[in-house]
Scaffold this active site. Structure first.
Site, PDB file in Angstrom:
ATOM      1  N   SER A 294       0.809  -1.217   0.000  1.00 50.20           N
ATOM      2  CA  SER A 294       0.000   0.000   0.000  1.00 50.20           C
ATOM      3  C   SER A 294       0.853   1.282   0.000  1.00 50.20           C
ATOM      4  CB  SER A 294      -0.960  -0.035   1.190  1.00 50.20           C
ATOM      5  OG  SER A 294      -1.921   0.978   1.111  1.00 50.20           O
ATOM      6  N   ASP A 305       9.835   5.841 -10.374  1.00 55.23           N
ATOM      7  CA  ASP A 305       9.413   6.393 -11.660  1.00 55.23           C
ATOM      8  C   ASP A 305      10.085   7.720 -11.973  1.00 55.23           C
ATOM      9  OD1 ASP A 305       7.835   4.237 -12.133  1.00 55.23           O
ATOM     10  OD2 ASP A 305       5.917   5.293 -12.122  1.00 55.23           O
ATOM     11  N   LYS A 319      -0.639  -4.439  -3.023  1.00 51.10           N
ATOM     12  CA  LYS A 319      -1.953  -3.910  -2.617  1.00 51.10           C
ATOM     13  C   LYS A 319      -2.096  -2.509  -3.197  1.00 51.10           C
ATOM     14  CE  LYS A 319      -4.977  -2.674   1.200  1.00 51.10           C
ATOM     15  NZ  LYS A 319      -5.248  -1.331   0.636  1.00 51.10           N
TER      16      LYS A 319
END
Length: 429
Positions: A294, A305, A319
């Site tokens: 999460s 990224d 998740k």
């Protein structure tokens, strides 16, 4: 010709009316079906009250029905009674009672997402990926997630016996003493006299402030010896979305951090970074494993990224769904999945997880004593001394502690920070 046109228009109008009639009839049937199903629910409820072998209350039956409806959707949607709702609120504040594990349901068994640092479960050797098959001798098959949580919780000082199944291992049983769980969500220390190591065990309130403070303290202490940062979110089950965003924002100058996309495209929400990097482009390594879920995955995905950090370790839990908690007055709350998380590049975290840039499996590093006759120039008789005066204290070497040597992933992370620092310096010259 005119008659043909009129006939065509008449047929078209008739077809349109027929389609409209079918659609209206279909909608009416759907409405009828819903009312019939609600009548069915009422009948089952009444028959259960009258015929079940033991007396059962309306409250228990209806709450179980609501929970069954929600849990049938996905593993993270559920009904929270008043007690469970209060427990959840305590947990996000960093203090609650129990054994100290984050769990989910998987094929009828209780799967451990991760043990929380310095809790009874962590000390008992419970690991991410373990399955609980029995609690106090009773099978967990057939239990809902809330039921399992209730059985794991209990009065402080009492004990609970867990039967554990671990992949490629014999079944084991552990007895754990319940404690009041007080989470110290952020711990930091200086490693090898040059690198700040920040351990985030869960994303509770004010994590961003604690991380900022740890870095500020390291800057003052290390000054120009400050080489970089290691952020450890291994076995971190997640927590508050806003804290994952805030911690990510600490290291990003601009751009998207994470987006949430629901069933309706218009409800897409993007969380953007604000200007300012507290580490001022110092090398950054984020450590993850299968217990990182999460909010941990949001942090790792955002920094990965944007090429702001190198992610090291093992693939994360996966998740990537957003749960909204809707209070229901005196009856607790409902937790329902409303959206999915996406990294800045558009990757969905759900059931995929974050793949590390450098895969490092857990291992143990040991230093071996050498009994060979190893001589250097300095050991030779009448060897010339070095004519360049060394700085005071320069003979001290940064040594890895015994605890660090037992954590191979951390050793690799520290070495990676030093390598990145050297590369950064050489590229600037």
């Amino acid at each position: 010709m005119r008659k043909n046109k009129l006939l065509f228009a008449s047929l078209f109008a008739g077809l349109f009316l027929n389609i409209a009639s079918v659609q209206a009839s279909k909608k009416a049937n759907e409405d009828v079906d819903t009312y019939e199903l609600l009548n069915l629910f009422g009948e089952v409820l009444e028959r259960t009250k009258l015929s079940y072998v033991e007396e059962v209350t309306d409250k228990k039956l209806i709450e179980a029905s609501i929970n069954g409806m929600l849990t049938s959707l996905d593993p993270h949607s559920s009904y929270l009674d008043a007690k469970s709702f209060n427990y959840m609120n305590e947990q996000t504040k960093g203090k609650f009672g129990g054994v100290g594990i984050e769990i989910t349901m998987d094929n009828g068994l209780v799967k451990i997402v991760s043990p929380i640092d310095d809790t009874p479960a962590h000390k008992a050797g419970i690991k991410a990926g373990d399955y609980i098959t029995h609690i106090d001798g009773e099978t967990v098959v057939g239990l809902g997630l809330n039921d399992a949580v209730s059985k794991l919780r209990g009065k402080v000082g009492t004990k609970v016996k867990l039967s554990i199944r671990r992949i490629n291992s014999k079944p084991i049983e552990v007895v754990i003493k319940r404690e009041e769980i007080k989470i110290q969500s952020v711990k930091s220390e200086i490693k090898e006299d040059s690198i700040v190591y920040i351990r985030i065990s869960s994303f509770t309130e004010d994590i961003d402030k604690a991380v900022t403070e740890a870095i500020s303290k390291a800057k003052k202490e290390l000054q120009n010896k400050f080489l970089g940062i290691v952020i450890d979110v291994r076995n971190n089950p997640g927590g508050l979305l806003d804290q994952a965003v805030e911690v990510s924002d600490l290291f990003l100058e601009k751009g998207e951090i994470v987006s949430t996309r629901s069933r309706n495209e218009s409800d897409t929400v993007k969380f953007m970074a604000t200007e300012g990097d507290v580490a001022k482009d110092l090398p950054l390594v984020v450590m993850i494993n299968e217990g990182s879920a999460s909010a941990s995955e949001i942090l790792a995905g955002a920094l990965q990224d944007h090429h702001r950090a190198i992610v090291l370790g093992e693939k994360s839990f996966g998740k990537g769904s957003v749960q909204t908690v809707i209070p229901l007055g005196d009856f607790g709350a409902m937790r329902i999945t409303t959206a999915r998380y996406y990294t800045p590049s558009g990757r969905s975290i759900q059931a995929k997880g974050i793949e590390p840039d450098i895969v490092v499996k857990p291992a143990k590093v040991e230093e071996f004593e050498s009994y060979a006759l190893n001589l250097s120039e300095a050991d030779l008789n009448n060897a010339l001394k070095n004519d360049v005066e060394e700085e005071k204290g320069s003979d001290k070497k940064a040594k890895k502690s015994k605890e660090d040597l037992e954590d191979y992933q951390l050793v690799r992370a520290l070495d990676l920070v030093k390598a990145l620092s050297l590369y950064s310096k050489s590229s600037q010259n």
